[in-house]
Motif scaffolding. Structure first.
Motif, PDB file in Angstrom:
ATOM      1  N   VAL A  85     -76.287  -9.906   6.823  1.00  0.00           N
ATOM      2  CA  VAL A  85     -76.845  -8.697   6.236  1.00  0.00           C
ATOM      3  C   VAL A  85     -75.842  -7.560   6.372  1.00  0.00           C
ATOM      4  O   VAL A  85     -74.999  -7.567   7.271  1.00  0.00           O
ATOM      5  N   ILE A  86     -75.931  -6.572   5.485  1.00  0.00           N
ATOM      6  CA  ILE A  86     -75.104  -5.374   5.605  1.00  0.00           C
ATOM      7  C   ILE A  86     -75.734  -4.439   6.621  1.00  0.00           C
ATOM      8  O   ILE A  86     -76.887  -4.033   6.479  1.00  0.00           O
ATOM      9  N   ASP A 104     -74.162  -1.466   7.679  1.00  0.00           N
ATOM     10  CA  ASP A 104     -73.866  -0.072   7.344  1.00  0.00           C
ATOM     11  C   ASP A 104     -72.584  -0.018   6.515  1.00  0.00           C
ATOM     12  O   ASP A 104     -71.836  -1.004   6.435  1.00  0.00           O
ATOM     13  N   PHE A 105     -72.348   1.132   5.930  1.00  0.00           N
ATOM     14  CA  PHE A 105     -71.109   1.401   5.199  1.00  0.00           C
ATOM     15  C   PHE A 105     -70.328   2.500   5.918  1.00  0.00           C
ATOM     16  O   PHE A 105     -70.913   3.475   6.386  1.00  0.00           O
ATOM     17  N   VAL A 159     -67.398  -1.948   5.132  1.00  0.00           N
ATOM     18  CA  VAL A 159     -68.717  -2.551   5.317  1.00  0.00           C
ATOM     19  C   VAL A 159     -68.791  -3.215   6.687  1.00  0.00           C
ATOM     20  O   VAL A 159     -67.878  -3.944   7.083  1.00  0.00           O
ATOM     21  N   SER A 160     -69.888  -2.970   7.398  1.00  0.00           N
ATOM     22  CA  SER A 160     -70.181  -3.667   8.655  1.00  0.00           C
ATOM     23  C   SER A 160     -71.270  -4.698   8.382  1.00  0.00           C
ATOM     24  O   SER A 160     -72.291  -4.381   7.753  1.00  0.00           O
ATOM     25  N   ILE A 161     -71.043  -5.917   8.847  1.00  0.00           N
ATOM     26  CA  ILE A 161     -71.928  -7.046   8.545  1.00  0.00           C
ATOM     27  C   ILE A 161     -72.394  -7.691   9.852  1.00  0.00           C
ATOM     28  O   ILE A 161     -71.626  -7.817  10.807  1.00  0.00           O
ATOM     29  N   TYR A 212     -76.740   1.598  13.611  1.00  0.00           N
ATOM     30  CA  TYR A 212     -76.473   1.113  12.262  1.00  0.00           C
ATOM     31  C   TYR A 212     -77.677   1.410  11.365  1.00  0.00           C
ATOM     32  O   TYR A 212     -78.828   1.308  11.796  1.00  0.00           O
ATOM     33  N   TYR A 263     -78.982  -0.334   9.038  1.00  0.00           N
ATOM     34  CA  TYR A 263     -79.867  -1.498   8.897  1.00  0.00           C
ATOM     35  C   TYR A 263     -81.001  -1.457   9.911  1.00  0.00           C
ATOM     36  O   TYR A 263     -82.151  -1.779   9.589  1.00  0.00           O
ATOM     37  N   CYS A 297     -71.161  -9.840  14.832  1.00  0.00           N
ATOM     38  CA  CYS A 297     -70.964  -8.872  13.749  1.00  0.00           C
ATOM     39  C   CYS A 297     -69.479  -8.839  13.397  1.00  0.00           C
ATOM     40  O   CYS A 297     -68.623  -9.204  14.196  1.00  0.00           O
ATOM     41  N   CYS A 350     -66.526  -6.668  10.380  1.00  0.00           N
ATOM     42  CA  CYS A 350     -66.325  -5.644   9.359  1.00  0.00           C
ATOM     43  C   CYS A 350     -65.337  -6.137   8.306  1.00  0.00           C
ATOM     44  O   CYS A 350     -64.405  -6.875   8.612  1.00  0.00           O
TER      45      CYS A 350
END
Length: 197
Positions: free
Chosen positions: A1-2, A4-5, A22-24, A133, A135, A194, A196
């Motif tokens: 999932v994403i 944050d940007f 993008v942080s995933i 974040y 999310y 996580c 990026c």
């Protein structure tokens, strides 16, 4: 999932940008094949792991076994296309070893979220490990990760990179009820890395 940007700080600026685009994060914890096909049963056969092989948080995230695993084993398991996209980011974490203040920076390809990055507040961690974040701001349920610890739980129990403040043996995590918690570093609990890009 994403997650944050433009949230995480790049270790080295790229074309004048200091933030990763993008942080995933993983929507759920790592699972073996049997759990992945039936992810709401108990956590007995999921891909659990420890932060350190002994009950110590000395050295914090920087020197823990789970960080080495994230940046080597997990990263190496990604498809080569993904590996080429991953950006190294600076993550702040408590130093562990009984410290109740202060953070240190590590340059990570793969990392675990900190307590404040999930909850937006501190319960057991030191101040200064980052900010929440988006999310996890969007919905409380977004911090619940499968497979459920047991049938009466809302989440798996999973690790954060935050050493517990003022304590020498535990790291922070998310409990089976989805609340802030802490566990001995050598306990086997869920892992949700996580990265990026």
């Amino acid at each position: 999932v994403i997650l944050d940007f433009e949230h995480d700080d790049l270790a080295t600026a790229i074309n004048g940008h200091s933030k990763a685009a993008v942080s995933i994060g993983l929507k759920d914890c790592l699972m073996d094949a049997s759990n992945a096909s039936n992810p709401v049963n108990g956590g007995g056969n999921t891909e659990n792991g420890y932060m350190n092989s002994t009950a110590t948080n000395s050295g914090g995230w920087k020197n823990c076994a789970r960080r080495a695993w994230c940046n080597n084993v997990f990263f190496a398991a990604l498809p080569s296309t993904w590996q080429s996209m991953v950006k190294i980011v600076n993550k702040k974490s408590g130093t562990g070893g009984g410290s109740s203040s202060g953070t240190e920076i590590t340059a990570d390809k793969i990392f675990l979220a900190a307590e404040i990055e999930i909850f937006g507040s501190r319960t057991y961690s030191v101040d200064g490990e980052g900010t929440q974040y988006q999310y996890y701001k969007n919905a409380t349920a977004n911090r619940y990760k499968m497979p459920k610890w047991n049938s009466s739980s809302v989440s798996h129990i999973y690790w954060e990179r935050s050493p517990r403040s003022g304590n020498t043996s535990t790291f922070c995590g998310v409990s089976s009820s989805g609340h802030a918690s802490h566990r001995d570093a050598n306990g086997a609990y869920g892992v949700a890395p996580c990265l990026c890009i």
